[in-house]
Design a protein around this motif. Structure first.
Motif, PDB file in Angstrom:
ATOM      1  N   ASP A  40      10.897 -17.895  18.758  1.00 25.25           N
ATOM      2  CA  ASP A  40      10.572 -16.808  17.839  1.00 25.25           C
ATOM      3  C   ASP A  40      10.622 -17.278  16.393  1.00 25.25           C
ATOM      4  OD1 ASP A  40      10.022 -14.929  19.750  1.00 25.25           O
ATOM      5  OD2 ASP A  40      11.991 -13.944  19.643  1.00 25.25           O
ATOM      6  N   ASN A  43       7.543 -19.691  15.853  1.00 29.95           N
ATOM      7  CA  ASN A  43       6.218 -19.131  16.133  1.00 29.95           C
ATOM      8  C   ASN A  43       5.787 -18.193  15.028  1.00 29.95           C
ATOM      9  OD1 ASN A  43       5.004 -20.059  18.380  1.00 29.95           O
ATOM     10  ND2 ASN A  43       5.499 -18.346  19.683  1.00 29.95           N
ATOM     11  N   ASN A  45       2.658 -15.420  15.147  1.00 30.88           N
ATOM     12  CA  ASN A  45       1.603 -14.926  16.020  1.00 30.88           C
ATOM     13  C   ASN A  45       0.266 -14.755  15.316  1.00 30.88           C
ATOM     14  OD1 ASN A  45       3.139 -14.873  18.302  1.00 30.88           O
ATOM     15  ND2 ASN A  45       3.935 -12.835  17.896  1.00 30.88           N
ATOM     16  N   TYR A 122       6.578 -14.391  24.215  1.00 31.51           N
ATOM     17  CA  TYR A 122       5.671 -13.772  23.252  1.00 31.51           C
ATOM     18  C   TYR A 122       6.394 -12.604  22.602  1.00 31.51           C
ATOM     19  CZ  TYR A 122       1.348 -11.955  21.253  1.00 31.51           C
ATOM     20  OH  TYR A 122       0.358 -11.538  20.387  1.00 31.51           O
ATOM     21  N   VAL A 137      -3.479 -15.053  28.917  1.00 34.69           N
ATOM     22  CA  VAL A 137      -2.447 -15.684  28.089  1.00 34.69           C
ATOM     23  C   VAL A 137      -3.000 -17.004  27.586  1.00 34.69           C
ATOM     24  CG1 VAL A 137      -0.125 -16.664  28.063  1.00 34.69           C
ATOM     25  CG2 VAL A 137      -0.600 -14.653  29.451  1.00 34.69           C
ATOM     26  N   GLY A 139      -1.760 -20.281  25.238  1.00 34.35           N
ATOM     27  CA  GLY A 139      -0.601 -20.870  24.578  1.00 34.35           C
ATOM     28  C   GLY A 139      -0.345 -22.290  25.005  1.00 34.35           C
ATOM     29  N   ASN A 156       4.471 -21.120  25.719  1.00 30.75           N
ATOM     30  CA  ASN A 156       4.747 -20.591  24.389  1.00 30.75           C
ATOM     31  C   ASN A 156       3.455 -19.899  23.969  1.00 30.75           C
ATOM     32  OD1 ASN A 156       5.618 -20.008  21.868  1.00 30.75           O
ATOM     33  ND2 ASN A 156       5.903 -22.123  21.224  1.00 30.75           N
ATOM     34  N   ALA A 157       3.350 -18.587  24.273  1.00 29.85           N
ATOM     35  CA  ALA A 157       2.101 -17.856  24.107  1.00 29.85           C
ATOM     36  C   ALA A 157       1.744 -17.654  22.647  1.00 29.85           C
ATOM     37  CB  ALA A 157       2.186 -16.522  24.838  1.00 29.85           C
ATOM     38  N   GLU A 158       0.482 -17.902  22.354  1.00 29.40           N
ATOM     39  CA  GLU A 158      -0.053 -17.659  21.022  1.00 29.40           C
ATOM     40  C   GLU A 158      -0.811 -16.346  20.965  1.00 29.40           C
ATOM     41  OE1 GLU A 158      -2.374 -21.196  21.033  1.00 29.40           O
ATOM     42  OE2 GLU A 158      -0.819 -22.377  20.078  1.00 29.40           O
ATOM     43  N   SER A 159      -1.389 -15.947  22.094  1.00 30.71           N
ATOM     44  CA  SER A 159      -2.084 -14.667  22.150  1.00 30.71           C
ATOM     45  C   SER A 159      -2.049 -14.121  23.571  1.00 30.71           C
ATOM     46  CB  SER A 159      -3.534 -14.797  21.669  1.00 30.71           C
ATOM     47  OG  SER A 159      -4.321 -15.426  22.655  1.00 30.71           O
ATOM     48  N   ILE A 160      -2.035 -12.788  23.642  1.00 36.16           N
ATOM     49  CA  ILE A 160      -2.126 -12.063  24.902  1.00 36.16           C
ATOM     50  C   ILE A 160      -3.281 -11.084  24.741  1.00 36.16           C
ATOM     51  CG2 ILE A 160      -0.945 -10.535  26.533  1.00 36.16           C
ATOM     52  CD1 ILE A 160       0.455 -13.245  26.210  1.00 36.16           C
TER      53      ILE A 160
END
Length: 164
Positions: A40, A43, A45, A122, A137, A139, A156-160
């Protein structure tokens, strides 16, 4: 006959004595929470994701190939480490409503009899997708070795993105 009755009674004693109403505590939850906090902090977003930079696009594969690729990620995670991937599946929350919520994307195989999934981190701010919603997902695939030597894989998600 006595042997069978004895064995049956031992079986029932074992079954009923092993039941407990104690909360099961995940011994890795503290380490996982620490990892989540590190992610967190590092990151943001607001990253712009360029689809040409995706190393593994599982959204363009058949169900059988996706299932096989996810299986490979779990068996040989070092091949995928730090690679950007994009995958479609069902959004699942484990331990919903607790401090130990875990998000994952679940991918069924072609016959829908078997499922595999990968956890992802995320920050959903306020709104999470509904349980079992179709999502994409995108990432970075990460591999983390726990203090006891167990390998822990996650995205390690960048976008959903919700799929209509």
């Amino acid at each position: 006959m006595k042997k069978y009755l004895f064995a049956l009674s031992v079986f029932f004693i074992f079954i009923f004595s092993s039941c407990s109403k104690k909360d099961v505590v995940n011994p890795y939850s503290a380490e996982r929470k620490q990892l989540e906090n590190q992610i967190d902090q590092s990151n943001s977003n607001d990253n712009q994701i360029n689809n040409t930079n995706i190393d593994f696009d599982l959204t363009k594969m058949s169900a059988t190939m996706i299932y096989a690729e996810v299986f490979n990620m779990l068996i040989e995670p070092e091949k995928y480490e730090n690679k950007r991937l994009k995958m479609k599946g069902l959004f699942t929350i484990y331990n919903e409503g607790t401090n130990d919520e875990v998000y994952s994307v679940i991918v069924p195989d072609a016959t829908a009899c078997c499922q595999q999934g990968i956890e992802f981190f995320y920050n959903f701010e306020n709104t999470k997708p509904a349980q079992n919603a179709d999502i994409i997902v995108t990432g970075i695939f990460k591999v983390h070795t726990m203090q006891n030597g167990i390998t822990y894989n996650y995205i390690n998600a960048e976008s959903i993105t919700l799929v209509n």
